[in-house]
Design a protein around this motif. Sequence first.
Motif, PDB file in Angstrom:
ATOM      1  N   ILE A  84       0.860  -1.175   0.000  1.00  0.00           N
ATOM      2  CA  ILE A  84       0.000   0.000   0.000  1.00  0.00           C
ATOM      3  C   ILE A  84       0.902   1.232   0.000  1.00  0.00           C
ATOM      4  N   GLU A  85       0.780   2.015  -1.068  1.00  0.00           N
ATOM      5  CA  GLU A  85       1.560   3.237  -1.209  1.00  0.00           C
ATOM      6  C   GLU A  85       0.649   4.426  -0.921  1.00  0.00           C
ATOM      7  N   MET A  86       1.218   5.483  -0.342  1.00  0.00           N
ATOM      8  CA  MET A  86       0.403   6.632   0.037  1.00  0.00           C
ATOM      9  C   MET A  86       1.209   7.910  -0.090  1.00  0.00           C
ATOM     10  N   ALA A  87       0.508   8.990  -0.453  1.00  0.00           N
ATOM     11  CA  ALA A  87       1.120  10.319  -0.523  1.00  0.00           C
ATOM     12  C   ALA A  87       0.048  11.365  -0.277  1.00  0.00           C
ATOM     13  N   ALA A  88       0.459  12.498   0.262  1.00  0.00           N
ATOM     14  CA  ALA A  88      -0.443  13.628   0.478  1.00  0.00           C
ATOM     15  C   ALA A  88      -0.325  14.580  -0.705  1.00  0.00           C
ATOM     16  N   ASN A  89      -1.485  15.072  -1.167  1.00  0.00           N
ATOM     17  CA  ASN A  89      -1.468  16.073  -2.227  1.00  0.00           C
ATOM     18  C   ASN A  89      -2.741  16.915  -2.167  1.00  0.00           C
ATOM     19  N   ASP A  90      -2.876  17.825  -3.084  1.00  0.00           N
ATOM     20  CA  ASP A  90      -4.063  18.677  -3.212  1.00  0.00           C
ATOM     21  C   ASP A  90      -4.406  19.368  -1.889  1.00  0.00           C
ATOM     22  N   ASN A  92      -5.351  22.188   0.792  1.00  0.00           N
ATOM     23  CA  ASN A  92      -6.165  23.395   0.845  1.00  0.00           C
ATOM     24  C   ASN A  92      -6.037  23.955   2.262  1.00  0.00           C
ATOM     25  N   LYS A  93      -6.813  24.960   2.613  1.00  0.00           N
ATOM     26  CA  LYS A  93      -6.678  25.607   3.919  1.00  0.00           C
ATOM     27  C   LYS A  93      -6.840  24.636   5.085  1.00  0.00           C
ATOM     28  N   TYR A  94      -7.792  23.713   4.971  1.00  0.00           N
ATOM     29  CA  TYR A  94      -8.129  22.849   6.095  1.00  0.00           C
ATOM     30  C   TYR A  94      -7.692  21.395   5.951  1.00  0.00           C
ATOM     31  N   GLY A  95      -7.173  21.005   4.807  1.00  0.00           N
ATOM     32  CA  GLY A  95      -6.832  19.597   4.653  1.00  0.00           C
ATOM     33  C   GLY A  95      -6.110  19.282   3.370  1.00  0.00           C
ATOM     34  N   CYS A  96      -6.222  18.022   2.981  1.00  0.00           N
ATOM     35  CA  CYS A  96      -5.562  17.544   1.774  1.00  0.00           C
ATOM     36  C   CYS A  96      -6.153  16.183   1.413  1.00  0.00           C
ATOM     37  N   ASP A  97      -5.691  15.649   0.320  1.00  0.00           N
ATOM     38  CA  ASP A  97      -6.027  14.280  -0.059  1.00  0.00           C
ATOM     39  C   ASP A  97      -4.860  13.373   0.283  1.00  0.00           C
ATOM     40  N   LEU A  98      -5.167  12.201   0.789  1.00  0.00           N
ATOM     41  CA  LEU A  98      -4.188  11.126   0.901  1.00  0.00           C
ATOM     42  C   LEU A  98      -4.535  10.153  -0.208  1.00  0.00           C
ATOM     43  N   VAL A  99      -3.719  10.124  -1.245  1.00  0.00           N
ATOM     44  CA  VAL A  99      -3.965   9.214  -2.367  1.00  0.00           C
ATOM     45  C   VAL A  99      -3.201   7.930  -2.113  1.00  0.00           C
ATOM     46  N   VAL A 111      -4.422  -3.615  -7.485  1.00  0.00           N
ATOM     47  CA  VAL A 111      -5.690  -4.095  -6.938  1.00  0.00           C
ATOM     48  C   VAL A 111      -6.699  -2.957  -6.849  1.00  0.00           C
ATOM     49  N   ALA A 112      -6.266  -1.814  -6.328  1.00  0.00           N
ATOM     50  CA  ALA A 112      -7.183  -0.682  -6.162  1.00  0.00           C
ATOM     51  C   ALA A 112      -6.372   0.596  -6.010  1.00  0.00           C
ATOM     52  N   ARG A 113      -7.053   1.703  -6.260  1.00  0.00           N
ATOM     53  CA  ARG A 113      -6.482   3.018  -6.009  1.00  0.00           C
ATOM     54  C   ARG A 113      -7.579   3.891  -5.440  1.00  0.00           C
ATOM     55  N   GLY A 114      -7.175   4.931  -4.750  1.00  0.00           N
ATOM     56  CA  GLY A 114      -8.198   5.784  -4.178  1.00  0.00           C
ATOM     57  C   GLY A 114      -7.628   6.972  -3.462  1.00  0.00           C
ATOM     58  N   LYS A 115      -8.498   7.623  -2.721  1.00  0.00           N
ATOM     59  CA  LYS A 115      -8.097   8.775  -1.935  1.00  0.00           C
ATOM     60  C   LYS A 115      -8.987   8.892  -0.711  1.00  0.00           C
ATOM     61  N   HIS A 116      -8.399   9.417   0.324  1.00  0.00           N
ATOM     62  CA  HIS A 116      -9.122   9.841   1.523  1.00  0.00           C
ATOM     63  C   HIS A 116      -8.928  11.345   1.614  1.00  0.00           C
ATOM     64  N   GLY A 117     -10.009  12.093   1.570  1.00  0.00           N
ATOM     65  CA  GLY A 117      -9.918  13.519   1.832  1.00  0.00           C
ATOM     66  C   GLY A 117      -9.896  13.707   3.337  1.00  0.00           C
ATOM     67  N   ILE A 118      -8.833  14.316   3.855  1.00  0.00           N
ATOM     68  CA  ILE A 118      -8.758  14.527   5.299  1.00  0.00           C
ATOM     69  C   ILE A 118      -8.828  16.011   5.617  1.00  0.00           C
ATOM     70  N   MET A 119      -9.359  16.278   6.786  1.00  0.00           N
ATOM     71  CA  MET A 119      -9.476  17.637   7.283  1.00  0.00           C
ATOM     72  C   MET A 119      -8.823  17.660   8.658  1.00  0.00           C
ATOM     73  N   PHE A 120      -8.070  18.714   8.927  1.00  0.00           N
ATOM     74  CA  PHE A 120      -7.454  18.853  10.241  1.00  0.00           C
ATOM     75  C   PHE A 120      -8.490  19.424  11.200  1.00  0.00           C
ATOM     76  N   PHE A 121      -8.462  18.882  12.433  1.00  0.00           N
ATOM     77  CA  PHE A 121      -9.562  19.112  13.358  1.00  0.00           C
ATOM     78  C   PHE A 121      -9.014  19.304  14.769  1.00  0.00           C
ATOM     79  N   ASP A 122      -9.444  20.377  15.411  1.00  0.00           N
ATOM     80  CA  ASP A 122      -9.071  20.629  16.798  1.00  0.00           C
ATOM     81  C   ASP A 122     -10.139  19.994  17.680  1.00  0.00           C
ATOM     82  N   TYR A 123      -9.820  18.839  18.216  1.00  0.00           N
ATOM     83  CA  TYR A 123     -10.798  18.093  19.009  1.00  0.00           C
ATOM     84  C   TYR A 123     -11.159  18.804  20.313  1.00  0.00           C
ATOM     85  N   SER A 124     -10.297  19.698  20.810  1.00  0.00           N
ATOM     86  CA  SER A 124     -10.606  20.388  22.069  1.00  0.00           C
ATOM     87  C   SER A 124     -11.755  21.375  21.905  1.00  0.00           C
TER      88      SER A 124
END
Length: 141
Positions: A84-90, A92-99, A111-124
């Motif tokens: 499983i290979e992964m990189a961050a790209n795209d 923006n102000k609040y996050g990025c894609d992990l492809v 087998v497959a390819r994809g992305k997870h759009g992640i957002m940074f979040f202050d849990y406090s």
Amino acid sequence: MPRIKIDLPESFSFSTEIPIYIGHINYGNHLDNAQLISLVSEARVRYFKSLGYTELNVEGVGIVVADVAAQYRSEAFHGETLVIEMAANDFNKYGCDLVWRLSDKASGREVARGKHGIMFFDYSVRKATSVPGAFVARAAA
């Protein structure tokens, strides 16, 4: 409806290997789609660890998954080991894609390819927050 098309980067900054266990297999005798996301989630945890972070502490803030897209390329079977290979790209102000890309270690078959759009979040304070600059620097290195 148009098919999902996911473009991959020329290179990935991270890779890990995960074997396919019997619990990852469905009634069709191949990798279950829900288990695919589970395997990618494990790889995501390892990706953050490789950068010196956890998903709850990236320079003092956490992440949440905002969206997921997957494109299946071939079946995967019990006993195979996936790379499983992964990189961050795209960014923006609040996050990025992990492809990501999953391939069979022995044959190189994708087998497959994809992305997870992640957002940074202050849990406090339970709110989105800006992408930490140090994360951008480490992810781009």
